[in-house]
Structure formats: structure tokens, C-alpha cells
Design an enzyme around this catalytic site. Structure first.
Site, short mmCIF file in Angstrom:
data_model
loop_
_atom_site.label_atom_id
_atom_site.label_comp_id
_atom_site.label_asym_id
_atom_site.label_seq_id
_atom_site.Cartn_x
_atom_site.Cartn_y
_atom_site.Cartn_z
CE LYS A 167 -1.70 2.72 2.95
NZ LYS A 167 -1.51 3.94 2.14
CD GLU A 240 13.86 0.48 8.92
OE1 GLU A 240 14.41 1.58 9.10
OE2 GLU A 240 14.43 -0.61 9.08
CB CYS A 274 14.20 8.18 7.51
SG CYS A 274 14.99 6.87 6.53
CD GLU A 370 11.89 13.18 10.32
OE1 GLU A 370 12.64 12.34 9.85
OE2 GLU A 370 10.71 12.93 10.62
#
Ligand code: NAD
Length: 468
Positions: A167, A240, A274, A370
Site C-alpha cells: 500500500k 522504520e 529519514c 525533524e
């Protein structure tokens, strides 16, 4: 070009459609199918029904399918790279690099084997272990590296004998739907299924009783929701998640030589990775010189439409993220000193100039959180112990790096950094064959490498009494 879902080996229309926006132009580039719950149920049933016979094939045969997929991706590489640029915004050269990583991932995993291992075999007993598949895997993906993150789940999951439902993120489904089209004529029906959505099918996949594992890449906030929802039936998870990677630059580096590598390590994919550098701790003796050298590198950079081969930095992928990064930028303009960049160009497209900011410290939002965009805070340090403490003072622990002419000293410092990966004199050097572990709130488990294959298996022990 027509994009369709893949369910039970058939390419089918969605229950509805959504427009996919090119973030460089804000124009519609394609219409994507949107699956409904009925189609999700059909995909889960198909994956369940196909799993046992898929797992019964030899790994060589499963690997053969993966090799055929790689060859189809390679033949369609130019089209796929263009789709990635159109939906994600990244420069076309980097999209070709993503296609190359997909091929490397297929090559690496198709060569992997999971042979049983005999632990003990004597006159009385035999003990052997084997790695068995989990069953049906749902892979839920973000928008920043759509195809690489898909294949790094799909390849090991399938090689281990699982079936899969992919997905993609709602704003970047196109390259994955192209993969679905290629996979439809290669894999037995039900082995690979691709569903695209309006950001609403993820929770249903996580809760579904007939799904055995969730492989997720995305934000820590969503990862926590997934972990909580998966607890209901103790689904296996690999998560993750977000990162806030620190890089520590010692005073002994060759400033002019490291500046381009640091710029690359921080601004790759316009900061939407990331594991790029999100906090740069620089020894005070070289701080000003390094800021100037990095600004000089960025002054040559072209920010623009990724389809232009001269572009170095593309747009932010979607409007919501664009607004979020602009908030970080405005805050940095008030609380820090903009060394270079800092502008949001007029006109169409979600562009933000690559920006270096000094004068911030721990406790400022741009340092603690972040931004997931092209803004890098540069923080001066005097004492290395203090720099290590500050680097570790984060809930995240994805990657970190140390930059020094003294490789042993750099590694000693790296030992003290809390991160899944520590790079020395580089950052964000990833490869499908190298495990990419998580730590702290950056996730649970490992993606890539052989460890990434084992994440899609259960360990099973055969313990045989020979004397009965
Ligand atoms: P996101 O968490 O918003 O969405 C990721 C995916 O999860 C999408 O497909 C979305 O539809 C789905 N989703 C949303 N809510 C869900 C729920 N409650 N249950 C199940 N699925 C749900 O992330 P994003 O904004 O697409 O990606 C950006 C984030 O991803 C950043 O924080 C970045 O650091 C992280 N990321 C991590 C890695 C890594 O390997 N650690 C790699 C890339 C990106």
C-alpha cells in the site's frame, strides 16, 4: 497512461479515483485508482489463498520470479524513473538511482537462501533450525522513496515464502502501480497485490485478522499507532520510522573536502529522507570556515523541476509537508541566523531553497524535531563529550556520523553514539545488501541485508530423539 490495482493476479479499476499532483508544477499528472474495503478484503483473501503454494516452491523458483521482475523494471527503467520524478519531485538522476537500487535489491534477495541449520547431530539426538514464512505481509509505505521502500519489503517477504499486499502513500502511488502491472504477468495470482488509497486503508490492514505481519516505513507518530493496533493479535511488525540524525565534525577535517559531502548528506532528496543529516555539530575551530564552504557549495545548486536534468534539488513532495517545512523555516528565521537559502521561490511548485541556519542550539525546534525538508541547523561545539551527549539527547536513533581525519578516533566516538547506523566521513550511504537497523523511537527491527530477510520469517526448531 492507465493505472490499476493488482488483486489476485488481475489488474482492476479502483472503486474511485484520485488526482496525483506533480509537486513541481501543482498540475495533475495522472489519475490513480482508490481501493475500497471490499477490494482490500479481496486482496487479503487472494494473498492468503496463494501463500501455501508460493511457500512450497523452492527458493530458487521464487528467486527466478524476482529476477524476472528486475528485468522488467530494467526494461521500463526510463518510464519508472520519470514516474518517480513526476509524483515525488526528485531530480531525474536520483530517480534513475532509485531504479538502480531496486535492481540491486532484487539481485541481492534473489540470491539469498534459508537452508535449515543443524545445531546438533549425535547418536541420541538431532536438533535443527529453519526459517519459515510468516504468511501474509502488508507493506505500508511513505512518499519519499516510493519504489525503493516497496521493493526492500517485497523482495525479502516473497523470498521467505510470504505473500504481500503493498500500500503506497496516497500521494505517490504511480511507480508502485507500474510495478504492479509488471508483476501481474510474472508472479502466480495472489502472491503480489497492490492497493492504493485515500490515506484510509492503513488502519484496516493493520487490524485485519488474516494479515500476519506489518512492514511499515513512515513517521514515528503513525508507527506508534500501528504498534498499538497490531498488539490485538500480536502481529509481527517492522517499523522504520522518523530520524533526527546528528553528524559530528571534528576540528581536524579538510574543510573544503568535506563540505560537498556534508551538503550531500544533509540535502539529498531535498532533506526528505529519514537518514539524512538533520543536526550538524561542528567544532568551534572550523565552524565559520565550514559554514562558508557549505554555503559556497549550495550557491551553485539549482532548485527546480526534477525533470530538468540540471536540477539538484526538487520540491517538497506534498502541500501538507510544504506548509510544515515553511513553519520550520519561519521559526528558524526568527530564532537563528540564515547562512544561505531561506527563500520560498514565488510561483508554482512546493519549492524551498536549501537553507543553512546557525545560532540555534538544543531546545530549538529545528534542532529537536525533524523538519523533513531542506533546512539544516549548524551547531557549534567545544568539547567532544558534550557534542556526543547532545547528539544522543534525542528520542530518535536512526543514523549518525562522525567526520575526522583520524579514523580510529572517529570510530571511538561512533561507538558512543546511539544509532542504528554510524557512518564515518559519509552519511546516508545505503545499500539493499547492508542492514539498516533502527534504535530508540526510530523504529523496531531491521530492513535490508540478510537481517531484513529474517524479519519475514519465524524460527522453527526440530528437536529429534533418535532412541525412541
Ligand atoms: P506517515 O506516517 O504519515 O504515512 C506513511 C504511510 O502510513 C502512508 O501510506 C499512510 O497512508 C499510512 N498510514 C497513515 N496512518 C496510518 C495508520 N493509523 N495506520 C496504518 N497506516 C497509516 O509518513 P509520511 O509522512 O508518508 O513519511 C514521512 C515520515 O517517514 C518521516 O517521519 C520520515 O522520517 C519517515 N521515514 C522513515 C524511513 C525509515 O526507513 N526509517 C524512511 C522514509 C521515511
Amino acid at each position: 497512461m492507465k493505472f490499476q490495482l493488482l488483486i489476485n493476479g488481475e489488474l482492476v479499476n479502483g472503486a474511485s479515483q484520485r488526482d496525483i499532483i506533480n509537486p513541481a508544477t501543482e498540475q495533475v499528472v495522472a489519475s490513480s485508482p482508490v481501493a475500497d474495503n471490499k477490494q482490500l478484503e479481496a486482496a487479503v483473501l487472494a494473498a492468503r489463498q496463494a501463500q501455501k503454494s508460493w511457500a512450497a516452491l523452492a527458493m530458487e523458483e521464487r528467486g527466478e520470479c524476482l529476477k524476472q521482475l528486475a528485468s522488467a523494471v530494467e526494461s521500463n527503467g526510463a518510464e519508472i524513473a520519470e514516474l518517480i520524478t513526476l509524483e515525488m519531485g526528485r531530480p531525474i538522476g536520483l530517480s534513475h538511482f532509485e531504479v538502480q537500487l531496486v535492481l540491486k535489491s532484487c539481485a541481492f534477495y534473489s540470491a539469498q537462501r534459508l537452508d535449515p541449520e543443524v545445531l546438533l547431530d549425535d547418536a541420541n539426538m538431532k536438533v535443527a533450525i529453519q526459517h519459515v514464512p510468516l504468511g501474509v505481509v502488508a507493506a505500508i509505505l511513505p512518499w519519499n522513496a516510493p519504489l525503493y521502500l516497496a521493493i526492500n519489503k517485497m523482495a525479502p517477504a516473497l523470498m521467505a515464502g510470504n505473500t504481500i499486499i503493498l500500500k503506497p502513500a496516497p500521494t505517490t502511488p504511480l511507480a508502485t502501480l507500474k510495478l504492479a502491472e509488471l508483476a501481474s504477468s510474472i508472479f502466480p495470482k495472489g502472491v503480489v497485490n497492490v492497493l492504493t488509497d485515500n490515506n484510509d486503508l492503513g488502519p484496516a490492514l493493520v487490524k485485519h485478522p488474516d494479515i500476519d505481519k506489518i512492514a511499515f516505513t513512515g513517521s514515528s507518530a503513525t508507527g506508534k499507532k500501528i504498534l498499538a493496533a497490531a498488539a490485538g493479535d500480536l502481529k509481527r511488525v517492522t517499523l522504520e520510522l522518523s530520524g533526527n540524525d546528528a553528524a559530528i565534525v571534528l576540528g581536524d577535517v579538510d574543510v573544503q573536502a568535506v563540505a560537498p559531502a556534508l551538503v550531500f548528506g544533509a540535502f539529498f532528496n531535498s532533506g526528505q529522507i529519514c537518514a539524512v543529516i538533520k543536526r550538524l555539530y561542528v567544532h568551534e575551530s572550523i565552524h565559520d570556515e565550514l559554514c562558508a564552504a557549505m554555503a559556497a557549495v549550495l550557491s551553485q545548486a539549482i532548485t527546480g523541476d526534477g525533470l530538468n536534468p540540471d536540477t539538484h534539488y526538487g520540491p517538497i513532495q506534498n502541500k501538507e509537508q510544504f506548509d510544515k517545512v515553511k513553519d520550520f523555516l519561519h521559526e528558524a528565521q526568527v530564532t537563528g541566523n540564515i547562512i544561505c537559502g531561506g527563500k520560498v521561490p514565488e510561483g508554482r511548485g512546493y519549492f524551498i531553497e536549501p537553507t543553512l541556519v546557525s545560532g540555534l542550539s538544543d531546545g530549538d525546534r529545528l534542532v529537536d524535531e525533524e523538519p523533513f525538508g531542506p533546512i539544516l541547523p549548524i551547531i557549534k561545539f567545544t568539547d567532544i563529550d558534550d557534542a556526543v551527549d547532545r547528539a544522543n539527547r534525542s528520542p530518535y536513533g536512526l543514523g549518525a556520523s562522525v567526520w575526522s581525519a583520524d579514523l580510529q578516533l572517529a570510530q571511538d566516538i561512533g561507538q558512543r553514539l546511539e544509532a542504528g547506523t554510524v557512518w564515518i566521513n559519509q552519511h546516508c550511504a545505503i545499500d539493499p545488501s547492508i542492514p539498516f537497523p533502527t534504535s530508540k523511537q526510530s523504529g523496531i527491527g531491521v530492513e535490508a541485508g540478510r537481517a531484513g530477510l529474517l524479519e519475514y520469517t519465524n524460527l522453527k526448531v526440530f528437536n529429534i530423539n533418535k532412541n525412541s
